[in-house]
Design an enzyme around this catalytic site. Structure first.
Site, PDB file in Angstrom:
ATOM      1  N   VAL A 119       0.914  -1.146   0.000  1.00  0.00           N
ATOM      2  CA  VAL A 119       0.000   0.000   0.000  1.00  0.00           C
ATOM      3  C   VAL A 119       0.951   1.192   0.000  1.00  0.00           C
ATOM      4  O   VAL A 119       1.516   1.553   1.024  1.00  0.00           O
ATOM      5  CB  VAL A 119      -0.930   0.015   1.233  1.00  0.00           C
ATOM      6  CG1 VAL A 119      -1.724   1.315   1.283  1.00  0.00           C
ATOM      7  CG2 VAL A 119      -1.870  -1.178   1.219  1.00  0.00           C
ATOM      8  N   PRO A 120       1.202   1.778  -1.172  1.00  0.00           N
ATOM      9  CA  PRO A 120       2.326   2.710  -1.348  1.00  0.00           C
ATOM     10  C   PRO A 120       2.114   4.103  -0.762  1.00  0.00           C
ATOM     11  O   PRO A 120       2.017   5.094  -1.483  1.00  0.00           O
ATOM     12  CB  PRO A 120       2.483   2.755  -2.871  1.00  0.00           C
ATOM     13  CG  PRO A 120       1.095   2.548  -3.376  1.00  0.00           C
ATOM     14  CD  PRO A 120       0.463   1.574  -2.414  1.00  0.00           C
ATOM     15  N   CYS A 121       2.089   4.178   0.551  1.00  0.00           N
ATOM     16  CA  CYS A 121       1.884   5.465   1.219  1.00  0.00           C
ATOM     17  C   CYS A 121       3.028   6.438   0.947  1.00  0.00           C
ATOM     18  O   CYS A 121       2.836   7.654   1.062  1.00  0.00           O
ATOM     19  CB  CYS A 121       1.678   5.251   2.714  1.00  0.00           C
ATOM     20  SG  CYS A 121       2.943   4.244   3.504  1.00  0.00           S
ATOM     21  N   HIS A 122       4.179   5.936   0.533  1.00  0.00           N
ATOM     22  CA  HIS A 122       5.304   6.823   0.213  1.00  0.00           C
ATOM     23  C   HIS A 122       5.014   7.662  -1.035  1.00  0.00           C
ATOM     24  O   HIS A 122       5.682   8.676  -1.252  1.00  0.00           O
ATOM     25  CB  HIS A 122       6.593   6.018   0.033  1.00  0.00           C
ATOM     26  CG  HIS A 122       6.551   5.051  -1.106  1.00  0.00           C
ATOM     27  ND1 HIS A 122       5.904   3.831  -1.026  1.00  0.00           N
ATOM     28  CD2 HIS A 122       7.061   5.131  -2.357  1.00  0.00           C
ATOM     29  CE1 HIS A 122       6.030   3.196  -2.174  1.00  0.00           C
ATOM     30  NE2 HIS A 122       6.723   3.965  -3.012  1.00  0.00           N
TER      31      HIS A 122
END
Length: 193
Positions: free
Chosen positions: A146-149
């Site tokens: 889950v690419p929160c970056h």
């Protein structure tokens, strides 16, 4: 008491990554700490141990096929390869509907694609909730997948990041994907690649 939650630690070009999973999918992803032992300590501190039994580390040859595939994808990602994690099953446990919507919207961002907290809130059907979106992403149990970056602050600023190393880690992940953003805020700890 149900069966112990399995976990696995593996080395990548970014450092040691730790994961845990359930029968439904990936439950935790721990970004690298300064060494294997520190990554393992941080991962185990996040696992719900009491109701699931003591976590049990698995060796490479003991990994279920889907988890072995996820490990291979993460290693390739850490080596700089363009990877799509949308096929990786995740088990977000008791995440509320708001967090699930935010995480789902984030998972639709492609490799190297960024958006702001406010725009992600809009995409998730929660216009005007940029701050709450940031808080939800700060609780993301499976970063990278889950690419929160990939979520940045308005005005092109990097924004915060709750993983070890804070914004410096976020900047490193974005650079790995070919994204350059403004200078990060001062370091938030001793971690850094």
């Amino acid at each position: 008491m149900s069966s112990p939650l399995p976990y696995h630690l593996f080395e990548t070009p970014l450092g040691w990554i730790g994961i845990a999973w359930s029968e439904r999918g990936l439950t935790r992803l721990q970004l690298p700490e300064r060494d294997r032992a520190a990554t393992e300590r941080r991962l185990l501190a996040t696992l719900p141990g009491s109701e699931r039994g003591e976590p049990v580390e698995r060796r490479d040859e003991e990994l279920p096929a889907k988890i072995a595939e996820t490990v291979a994808l993460l290693r390739r990602y850490a080596a700089g390869e363009t990877i799509d994690f949308s096929s990786v099953a995740v088990d977000l446990g008791n995440a509320d509907d708001f967090r699930l919507a935010i995480y789902d919207a984030a998972r639709h961002l492609g490799f190297g694609e960024t958006t702001t907290y406010g725009e992600l809130a809009n995409r998730a059907g929660h216009a005007g909730l940029a701050r709450e979106t940031g808080q939800a992403l700060g609780r993301n149990p499976v970063p990278i997948v889950v690419p929160c970056h990939r979520i940045v602050a308005a005005g092109g600023k990097i924004g915060g990041f709750s993983a070890p190393g804070g914004s410096l880690t976020k900047e490193k992940l974005l650079e790995l994907e070919g994204v350059r953003v403004g200078p990060p805020p001062p370091a938030q700890g001793s971690f850094g690649f």
